[in-house]
Design a protein around this motif. Structure first.
Motif, short mmCIF file in Angstrom:
data_model
loop_
_atom_site.label_atom_id
_atom_site.label_comp_id
_atom_site.label_asym_id
_atom_site.label_seq_id
_atom_site.Cartn_x
_atom_site.Cartn_y
_atom_site.Cartn_z
N MET A 183 12.16 -4.01 -7.97
CA MET A 183 12.23 -4.36 -9.41
C MET A 183 11.45 -5.43 -10.06
N SER A 184 10.77 -6.33 -9.22
CA SER A 184 9.72 -7.38 -9.75
C SER A 184 8.77 -6.65 -10.30
N SER A 185 8.71 -7.25 -11.74
CA SER A 185 7.32 -6.91 -12.45
C SER A 185 6.27 -7.45 -11.83
N GLY A 186 5.20 -6.77 -11.87
CA GLY A 186 3.92 -7.28 -11.24
C GLY A 186 3.95 -7.03 -9.66
N PHE A 187 4.69 -6.40 -9.04
CA PHE A 187 4.52 -6.03 -7.71
C PHE A 187 3.59 -4.99 -7.50
N LEU A 188 2.55 -5.39 -6.87
CA LEU A 188 1.09 -4.43 -6.86
C LEU A 188 1.45 -3.31 -5.88
N ILE A 189 0.92 -1.98 -6.58
CA ILE A 189 0.80 -0.90 -5.68
C ILE A 189 -0.79 -0.47 -5.61
N VAL A 190 -0.99 -0.57 -4.40
CA VAL A 190 -2.41 0.04 -3.88
C VAL A 190 -2.21 1.38 -3.11
N THR A 191 -2.99 2.32 -3.90
CA THR A 191 -2.92 3.53 -3.57
C THR A 191 -4.15 4.33 -2.96
N PRO A 192 -4.19 4.75 -1.74
CA PRO A 192 -5.47 5.70 -1.36
C PRO A 192 -4.79 7.03 -1.35
N GLY A 193 -5.52 7.93 -0.72
CA GLY A 193 -5.20 9.46 -0.72
C GLY A 193 -5.39 10.21 -2.17
N VAL A 194 -6.69 9.51 -2.69
CA VAL A 194 -6.97 10.34 -4.19
C VAL A 194 -8.21 11.06 -4.14
N VAL B 194 0.74 -1.17 0.00
CA VAL B 194 0.07 -0.21 -0.06
C VAL B 194 0.95 1.32 -0.12
N ALA B 195 0.78 2.21 -0.71
CA ALA B 195 1.56 3.35 -0.85
C ALA B 195 0.73 4.57 -1.14
N SER B 196 1.24 5.73 -0.65
CA SER B 196 0.30 6.94 -0.84
C SER B 196 1.04 7.49 -2.24
N PRO B 197 -0.08 8.45 -2.97
CA PRO B 197 0.47 8.65 -4.17
C PRO B 197 1.75 9.14 -4.45
N HIS B 198 2.39 9.88 -3.33
CA HIS B 198 3.49 10.45 -3.40
C HIS B 198 4.41 9.43 -3.19
N GLU B 199 4.35 8.13 -2.70
CA GLU B 199 5.30 7.18 -2.60
C GLU B 199 5.45 6.07 -3.66
N VAL B 200 4.44 6.45 -4.74
CA VAL B 200 4.50 5.38 -5.77
C VAL B 200 5.72 5.35 -6.57
N ALA B 201 6.21 6.61 -6.74
CA ALA B 201 7.36 6.56 -7.76
C ALA B 201 8.66 5.74 -6.76
N VAL B 202 8.77 6.35 -5.61
CA VAL B 202 9.65 5.68 -4.71
C VAL B 202 9.80 3.96 -4.78
N VAL B 203 8.51 3.75 -4.67
CA VAL B 203 8.39 2.24 -4.50
C VAL B 203 8.93 1.50 -5.97
N ARG B 204 8.47 2.30 -7.10
CA ARG B 204 8.43 1.57 -8.38
C ARG B 204 10.17 1.70 -8.63
N SER B 205 10.70 2.49 -8.22
CA SER B 205 12.23 2.92 -8.36
C SER B 205 13.11 1.95 -7.45
N THR B 206 12.49 1.30 -6.58
CA THR B 206 13.16 0.62 -5.39
C THR B 206 12.83 -0.91 -5.62
#
Ligand code: C5P
Length: 243
Positions: free
Chosen positions: A177-188, A163-175
């Motif tokens: 590397m598995s493709s298909g690692f899900l990011i679920v985002t509240p705060g929208v 689970v990541a806030s919208p502002h953390e999505v890029a941080v998680v994606r750059s950290t």
């Protein structure tokens, strides 16, 4: 509406009564892909409403953020799998063994009992935590450093995403590397809409463009005069983000 878009919207059923939850599910089923049941509704209504929504064909994200000794969490995870949820979550700060045993227990019960295997995702740092709060509980790192550390640990421990806030999505994606690692985002929130108690929001289109797989929206839908209309506006915005 494109079904790919609808499947990526999760409506948070943070409502006080089972009756209100049922009304919302009845008017939104078929329009959104999944409903999120958190500690408020679960404590009020119990597991019955979870299995009822799941067996009627809608996905359920069971947001109970398990955090306990590995045995307790892995047993709770087996129970969540039997309820038929599509996603549930644990706190990554529960550690490697707690997450690993949970992921393994879910795979095992799903295989043996022929159940659909839910995705297990991890909460890294709650968006309500800042550096001061982390320091008070003995964590000297900045929230972003802690998000990176716990995302990597979650990936290494068999979690399917975070689970990541919208502002953390890029941080998680750059950290991670598995493709298909899900990011679920509240705060929208739609542009110009009430923020409620959310502080750093993005619009649905921005969150999708940033790399969120699912967005979670509660009050803008559940408190709207017309929840169906409000859902339609959010789905249109998501489409524009995908386009
Ligand atoms: O009503 P609103 O759209 O703000 O609801 C967001 C939902 O996502 C709530 O259920 C809230 O508990 C949850 N959530 C959040 N921020 C997190 C984790 C979960 O807002 N970091």
């Amino acid at each position: 509406m494109n079904s790919v878009t609808k499947d990526r919207l999760i409506v948070a059923l943070d409502v006080a009564t089972e009756r209100r939850a049922r009304e919302l599910v009845n008017s939104l089923r078929g329009i959104v892909g999944m409903f999120k049941i958190g500690s408020q509704l679960f404590t009020e209504a119990g597991p019955q409403i979870v299995s009822e929504i799941a067996s009627s064909g809608n996905g359920v994200f069971l947001d109970l953020k398990f955090h306990d000794i590995p045995n307790t969490v892995s047993c709770a995870a087996v129970a969540a799998t039997r309820l038929g949820v599509s996603i549930f979550n644990v706190h990554a700060s529960g550690g490697r063994e707690m997450m690993r045993r949970t992921a393994d227990a879910v795979s095992e019960v799903a295989t043996i009992e022929g159940l659909k295997r839910p995705s297990v995702i991890a909460v890294t740092v709650l968006t309500s935590s800042d550096a001061t709060m982390l320091s008070e509980v003995g964590i000297g790192s900045e929230p972003e450093t802690q998000v990176r550390r716990l995302s990597l640990l979650a990936e290494a421990s068999g979690m399917d995403g975070v689970v990541a806030s919208p502002h953390e999505v890029a941080v998680v994606r750059s950290t991670v590397m598995s493709s298909g690692f899900l990011i679920v985002t509240p705060g929208v929130r739609l542009a110009g809409a009430a923020l409620d108690d959310q502080k750093r929001v993005m619009t649905p289109a921005q969150a999708i463009r940033a790399g969120a797989d699912y967005i979670v929206v509660g009050r803008p839908i559940t408190s709207a005069k017309d929840p169906v209309e409000s859902t339609g506006q959010i789905l249109e915005e998501m489409e524009s983000g995908l386009g």
